[in-house]
Design a protein around this motif. Structure first.
Motif, short mmCIF file in Angstrom:
data_model
loop_
_atom_site.label_atom_id
_atom_site.label_comp_id
_atom_site.label_asym_id
_atom_site.label_seq_id
_atom_site.Cartn_x
_atom_site.Cartn_y
_atom_site.Cartn_z
N ARG A 22 14.83 25.58 30.66
CA ARG A 22 13.77 26.31 29.98
C ARG A 22 13.86 26.13 28.47
O ARG A 22 12.86 25.91 27.79
CB ARG A 22 13.85 27.80 30.35
CG ARG A 22 12.65 28.60 29.84
CD ARG A 22 12.79 30.08 30.17
NE ARG A 22 12.89 30.31 31.61
CZ ARG A 22 13.98 30.73 32.23
NH1 ARG A 22 15.09 30.96 31.53
NH2 ARG A 22 13.99 30.92 33.53
N GLU A 23 15.08 26.22 27.95
CA GLU A 23 15.26 26.05 26.52
C GLU A 23 14.96 24.62 26.09
O GLU A 23 14.40 24.38 25.00
CB GLU A 23 16.70 26.42 26.13
CG GLU A 23 17.02 27.90 26.24
CD GLU A 23 16.17 28.73 25.29
OE1 GLU A 23 15.87 28.24 24.18
OE2 GLU A 23 15.81 29.86 25.65
N ARG A 25 12.81 22.57 27.57
CA ARG A 25 11.36 22.41 27.60
C ARG A 25 10.71 23.09 26.40
O ARG A 25 9.81 22.55 25.76
CB ARG A 25 10.79 22.99 28.89
CG ARG A 25 9.30 22.73 29.06
CD ARG A 25 8.78 23.39 30.30
NE ARG A 25 8.84 24.84 30.21
CZ ARG A 25 8.42 25.68 31.15
NH1 ARG A 25 7.93 25.20 32.29
NH2 ARG A 25 8.51 26.98 30.98
N LYS A 26 11.22 24.28 26.07
CA LYS A 26 10.70 25.00 24.90
C LYS A 26 10.94 24.21 23.63
O LYS A 26 10.08 24.15 22.74
CB LYS A 26 11.38 26.37 24.82
CG LYS A 26 10.87 27.24 23.68
CD LYS A 26 11.54 28.60 23.69
CE LYS A 26 11.04 29.47 22.54
NZ LYS A 26 11.69 30.81 22.55
N VAL A 29 8.40 21.35 23.44
CA VAL A 29 7.06 21.83 23.07
C VAL A 29 7.02 22.17 21.59
O VAL A 29 6.09 21.78 20.87
CB VAL A 29 6.68 23.05 23.92
CG1 VAL A 29 5.39 23.68 23.41
CG2 VAL A 29 6.52 22.66 25.38
N ASN A 30 8.04 22.89 21.12
CA ASN A 30 8.07 23.27 19.70
C ASN A 30 8.18 22.06 18.79
O ASN A 30 7.58 22.01 17.71
CB ASN A 30 9.22 24.24 19.43
CG ASN A 30 8.95 25.62 20.00
OD1 ASN A 30 7.81 25.98 20.27
ND2 ASN A 30 10.00 26.39 20.20
N SER A 164 2.92 27.38 20.54
CA SER A 164 4.33 27.61 20.25
C SER A 164 4.79 28.97 20.73
O SER A 164 5.94 29.13 21.16
CB SER A 164 4.57 27.46 18.74
OG SER A 164 5.93 27.65 18.42
N SER A 166 3.22 30.85 23.24
CA SER A 166 3.05 31.02 24.69
C SER A 166 3.79 29.97 25.51
O SER A 166 4.03 30.18 26.71
CB SER A 166 1.56 30.96 25.04
OG SER A 166 1.03 29.69 24.73
N GLN A 167 4.14 28.84 24.89
CA GLN A 167 4.81 27.75 25.59
C GLN A 167 3.98 27.21 26.75
O GLN A 167 4.51 26.75 27.76
CB GLN A 167 6.19 28.19 26.09
CG GLN A 167 7.17 28.51 24.97
CD GLN A 167 7.49 27.30 24.12
OE1 GLN A 167 7.89 26.26 24.63
NE2 GLN A 167 7.31 27.44 22.81
N LYS A 169 1.86 24.39 28.20
CA LYS A 169 1.66 22.98 27.93
C LYS A 169 0.18 22.60 27.93
O LYS A 169 -0.25 21.76 27.14
CB LYS A 169 2.43 22.14 28.97
CG LYS A 169 2.43 20.65 28.66
CD LYS A 169 3.27 19.89 29.66
CE LYS A 169 4.75 20.20 29.49
NZ LYS A 169 5.59 19.34 30.34
#
Length: 230
Positions: A22-23, A25-26, A29-30, A164, A166-167, A169
């Motif tokens: 999760r981190e 993927r976050k 995205v960021n 950023s 809401s994450q 995609k």
């Protein structure tokens, strides 16, 4: 019931792996959002410089147009005055003697030269004033492109900010739509491309051209030029 310690270790391991994914993927995205926003900000800055120069050129073209049309009107007034004097001299010469009429003919010829000269200069001034209007329209054409680019890219930055937080995609990909449109319009202004969404521009700029009516008592007066005034 006996609890197998290995099961607890496996569960904890799964949770750690899920959290790491999760981190990760976050973080991706960021990172993508940060890169996109940085590119947009840089491009907007470049477009802003060009747009400011365009606006200054538009103001100069507008000032030149006003001055040139004023000079055109001055030429027109001088021509009309000369025509009036020319007509008056022609009418007066009819009743004059031959000796005096020769003097009138000289004055008539002189005023005819003035009339022709002012008419020629007036037409030349008209061409210059119309060229100023053409220049202004061309500059405004590209100014519209930069305005659409600025609006679209500002919208995309807002969408990237929400992405950023809401994450989501899919929201990132949705933000790419106004981003692409903004870059296309910005490049059109920078590279002089003849790309101009007229329908969208008219929708955003021409809704308020019609002046509203003003109601005084029971009489409705439309805010426009008085009919019959020349």
């Amino acid at each position: 019931m006996d609890i197998n310690p290995m099961d607890l270790v496996e569960d904890e391991k799964d949770e750690v792996e899920t959290s790491l994914k999760r981190e990760k993927r976050k973080g991706r995205v960021n990172s993508a959002v940060a890169i996109a926003v940085a590119l947009i900000a840089t491009f907007m800055g470049i477009c802003k410089i060009k747009d400011d120069n365009l606006v200054q050129a538009m103001q100069q073209a507008q000032a030149n147009k006003i001055d040139d049309w004023a000079l055109y009107q001055a030429r027109n007034v001088r021509e009309e005055i000369a025509k009036a004097n020319l007509t008056q001299l022609k009418l007066e010469s009819v009743s004059q003697s031959s000796a005096v009429k020769a003097e009138y003919e000289k004055q008539i010829a002189a005023y005819q030269v003035i009339v022709d000269k002012e008419d020629q200069k007036k037409q030349e001034q008209k061409v210059i004033a119309e060229k100023d209007q053409t220049t202004y329209d061309q500059l405004n054409y590209h100014d519209d492109q930069f305005d659409l680019a600025d609006a679209s890219l500002s919208l995309s930055v807002s969408l990237f900010a929400i992405t950023s937080l809401s994450q989501k995609k899919w929201l990132f990909y949705a933000a790419l739509i106004p981003t692409i449109f903004g870059f296309v319009m910005g490049l059109s202004g920078l590279l002089n491309w003849q790309l101009h969404p007229d329908a969208l521009t008219k929708l955003l700029s021409e809704n308020f051209l019609e002046k509203p009516a003003t109601i005084v008592g029971t009489t409705t007066i439309k805010a426009s030029n008085t009919e019959g005034v020349e």
